[in-house]
Write a protein that holds these residues in place. Structure first.
Motif, PDB file in Angstrom:
ATOM      1  N   ASP A  15       1.141  -1.034  -0.108  1.00 58.89           N
ATOM      2  CA  ASP A  15      -0.169   0.186  -0.367  1.00 58.89           C
ATOM      3  C   ASP A  15       0.648   1.082   0.002  1.00 58.89           C
ATOM      4  OD1 ASP A  15       0.970   0.067   2.636  1.00 58.89           O
ATOM      5  OD2 ASP A  15      -0.952  -0.618   3.883  1.00 58.89           O
ATOM      6  N   ASP A  17       1.548   3.669   2.030  1.00 54.70           N
ATOM      7  CA  ASP A  17       2.556   4.123   3.767  1.00 54.70           C
ATOM      8  C   ASP A  17       3.723   3.239   3.617  1.00 54.70           C
ATOM      9  OD1 ASP A  17       0.370   5.778   5.103  1.00 54.70           O
ATOM     10  OD2 ASP A  17      -0.739   3.444   5.653  1.00 54.70           O
ATOM     11  N   ILE A  20       5.762   4.758   0.712  1.00 52.11           N
ATOM     12  CA  ILE A  20       6.768   6.278   1.749  1.00 52.11           C
ATOM     13  C   ILE A  20       7.796   5.403   2.746  1.00 52.11           C
ATOM     14  CG2 ILE A  20       5.922   7.808   3.162  1.00 52.11           C
ATOM     15  CD1 ILE A  20       3.542   8.175   2.144  1.00 52.11           C
ATOM     16  N   ALA A  21       6.901   4.150   3.500  1.00 50.94           N
ATOM     17  CA  ALA A  21       8.496   3.939   4.239  1.00 50.94           C
ATOM     18  C   ALA A  21       9.655   2.865   3.322  1.00 50.94           C
ATOM     19  CB  ALA A  21       8.153   2.686   5.003  1.00 50.94           C
ATOM     20  N   ALA A 167       5.022   8.902  -3.323  1.00 48.40           N
ATOM     21  CA  ALA A 167       5.611   8.597  -2.050  1.00 48.40           C
ATOM     22  C   ALA A 167       7.017   9.127  -1.387  1.00 48.40           C
ATOM     23  CB  ALA A 167       6.237   6.983  -1.952  1.00 48.40           C
ATOM     24  N   LYS A 174       6.641  15.481   4.179  1.00 49.68           N
ATOM     25  CA  LYS A 174       7.721  15.282   5.927  1.00 49.68           C
ATOM     26  C   LYS A 174       8.508  15.661   6.727  1.00 49.68           C
ATOM     27  CE  LYS A 174       7.699  11.230   8.408  1.00 49.68           C
ATOM     28  NZ  LYS A 174       8.131   9.618   8.957  1.00 49.68           N
ATOM     29  N   ALA A 199      -0.660  10.579  -1.212  1.00 43.26           N
ATOM     30  CA  ALA A 199       0.360  10.503  -0.227  1.00 43.26           C
ATOM     31  C   ALA A 199       0.285  11.625   0.600  1.00 43.26           C
ATOM     32  CB  ALA A 199       2.116  10.013  -1.275  1.00 43.26           C
ATOM     33  N   ARG A 202      -1.527  11.865   3.665  1.00 37.05           N
ATOM     34  CA  ARG A 202      -0.516  10.554   4.267  1.00 37.05           C
ATOM     35  C   ARG A 202       0.867  11.444   5.734  1.00 37.05           C
ATOM     36  NH1 ARG A 202      -3.352   7.344   1.111  1.00 37.05           N
ATOM     37  NH2 ARG A 202      -3.830   5.263   1.799  1.00 37.05           N
ATOM     38  N   VAL A 203       0.971  12.637   5.075  1.00 35.09           N
ATOM     39  CA  VAL A 203       2.256  12.948   5.936  1.00 35.09           C
ATOM     40  C   VAL A 203       1.736  14.097   6.614  1.00 35.09           C
ATOM     41  CG1 VAL A 203       4.210  11.191   4.505  1.00 35.09           C
ATOM     42  CG2 VAL A 203       3.360  13.779   4.019  1.00 35.09           C
TER      43      VAL A 203
END
Length: 397
Positions: A15, A17, A20-21, A167, A174, A199, A202-203
């Protein structure tokens, strides 16, 4: 065994997230000096100009005329019409390689496609054409074990592209935007723009997004669809300066090969993000308080893209890109890996304007996402296996 996944299985395996990681890990490893990238290469063949055989030229023209204007649902019919009327059609083979020991993967991205370069809304655009069977594109990623050299997996590129770019932009948001940022301005309403919105939310806890694109119907449809998907109010605006004016975060996600905004539209304290160097004006690079790019030219001398084009002149886009790249003061910029490892500071003052130019795809990004997709796919029982021995041999190359 070598795992082969289809598009739907890649979507299931990771997914946003997770992307992004993966980008955070990849750029941290790059900042530590524990990752390797090879320059992107492009080999281009003009299909409608000098050097093209009569057979190839006629086949290319036939397909270009035959593709329906809704042949790519992610591009507006107006764009497809302009692309069909273009006197350029170029075949490109793009490759990117990279990896790092922490993930144990070396990734090779292969993109085999054709594109045109029409002028749309006064801007030169790069419009890819899905001329494969069923009006589809060809792109794949190969994952290799860095210890044995064996081929671990073959994946389609489609679902990876948007999420990888989005991402990476989210990582820039971020680390560079103000934590209390609530508003976002967006130029672009296409496939990549969708990813940028999904994206970004999410941050940062965004409350309102303003979007501009040249096609009023397209941006209105984008706003309605993405408002539901992102859970944030999205308002279409009629001018690009209205999208960037007064917002905390300003993002541009277009295929433009010319600047689509002016630095002067930004308010103090804003964070700016673009997905290539072409859509940004020169002042963004010279007046932003902090400028971060994914990577500077490799070795500080060679370009980020090694382009080879058949013919007498670079008429397929590389010359334009390389010319702008050569004008930029790369040494005044910082790399994303240096930011994530704390080697450079990001935002120093609340009123600073920060700029993350998501300037190029890197092999480490594909290795990071590929490793996670492979691990999750095996855990979930996705895909189909083929014998690795098909790709093994006694003779070395």
């Amino acid at each position: 065994m070598t795992l082969v996944l289809n598009t739907e299985e890649v979507v299931q395996a990771l997914d946003l997230d997770g992307y992004i990681a993966a980008m955070e890990e990849a750029f941290i490893e790059l900042g530590k000096g524990a990752a390797i990238n090879a320059p992107r290469t492009e080999a281009g063949i003009p299909l409608l100009r000098y050097g093209a055989s009569e057979t190839i030229r006629l086949q290319a023209q036939r397909l270009l005329r035959a593709i329906p204007e809704d042949g790519d649902p992610r591009q507006s019919p107006q764009w497809m019409k302009a692309a069909k009327e273009s006197d350029e059609l170029n075949y490109r083979l793009k490759t990117i390689a990279g990896g790092y020991p922490k993930c144990g993967i070396m990734a090779l991205k292969i993109d085999s496609t054709t594109d045109t370069r029409p002028v749309i809304g006064g801007k030169k655009r790069s419009v890819k054409m899905p001329l494969g069977d069923g009006w589809r594109y060809t792109g794949m990623m190969l994952l290799f074990n860095i210890v044995t050299g064996e081929l671990l997996a073959i994946l389609p590129l489609g679902p990876l592209q948007r999420n990888r770019v989005a991402a990476t932009s989210a990582v820039g948001i971020k680390y560079l935007s103000r934590q209390e940022s609530e508003t976002l301005g967006l130029i672009g309403s296409g496939f990549q723009a969708e990813g940028q919105v999904l994206a970004a939310v999410r941050v940062r806890r965004l409350k309102k997004i303003k979007v501009f694109s040249p096609n009023a119907d397209h941006r209105a449809d984008f706003a309605a669809r993405m408002e539901k998907a992102a859970g944030v109010e999205i308002v279409p605006v009629e001018r690009p300066e209205a999208a960037f004016g007064g917002v905390d975060i300003a993002l541009s996600a277009t295929t433009a090969m010319d600047p689509v905004f002016e630095f002067g539209w930004l308010q103090p304290g804003a964070h700016l993000g673009t997905i290539n160097i072409m859509e940004a004006d020169n002042e963004s690079f010279t007046r932003s308080n902090t400028v971060v790019v994914n990577a500077r030219p490799f070795g500080g001398k060679s370009d980020l893209i090694h382009e080879f084009s058949m013919g007498k002149e670079m008429d397929t886009g590389g010359k334009t890109l390389n010319t702008k790249s050569a004008r930029l003061d790369w040494q005044s910029m910082h790399e994303l890996g240096d930011l994530l490892t704390g080697r450079i500071a990001g935002r120093r003052r609340q009123e600073d304007i920060t700029f993350h130019c998501n300037n190029i795809g890197l092999g480490i990004q594909h290795a990071a996402t590929g490793a996670r997709i492979l691990a999750n796919a095996r855990r979930l029982g996705l895909g189909r296996e083929i014998p690795t021995e098909w790709f093994l041999q006694k003779d070395h190359t």
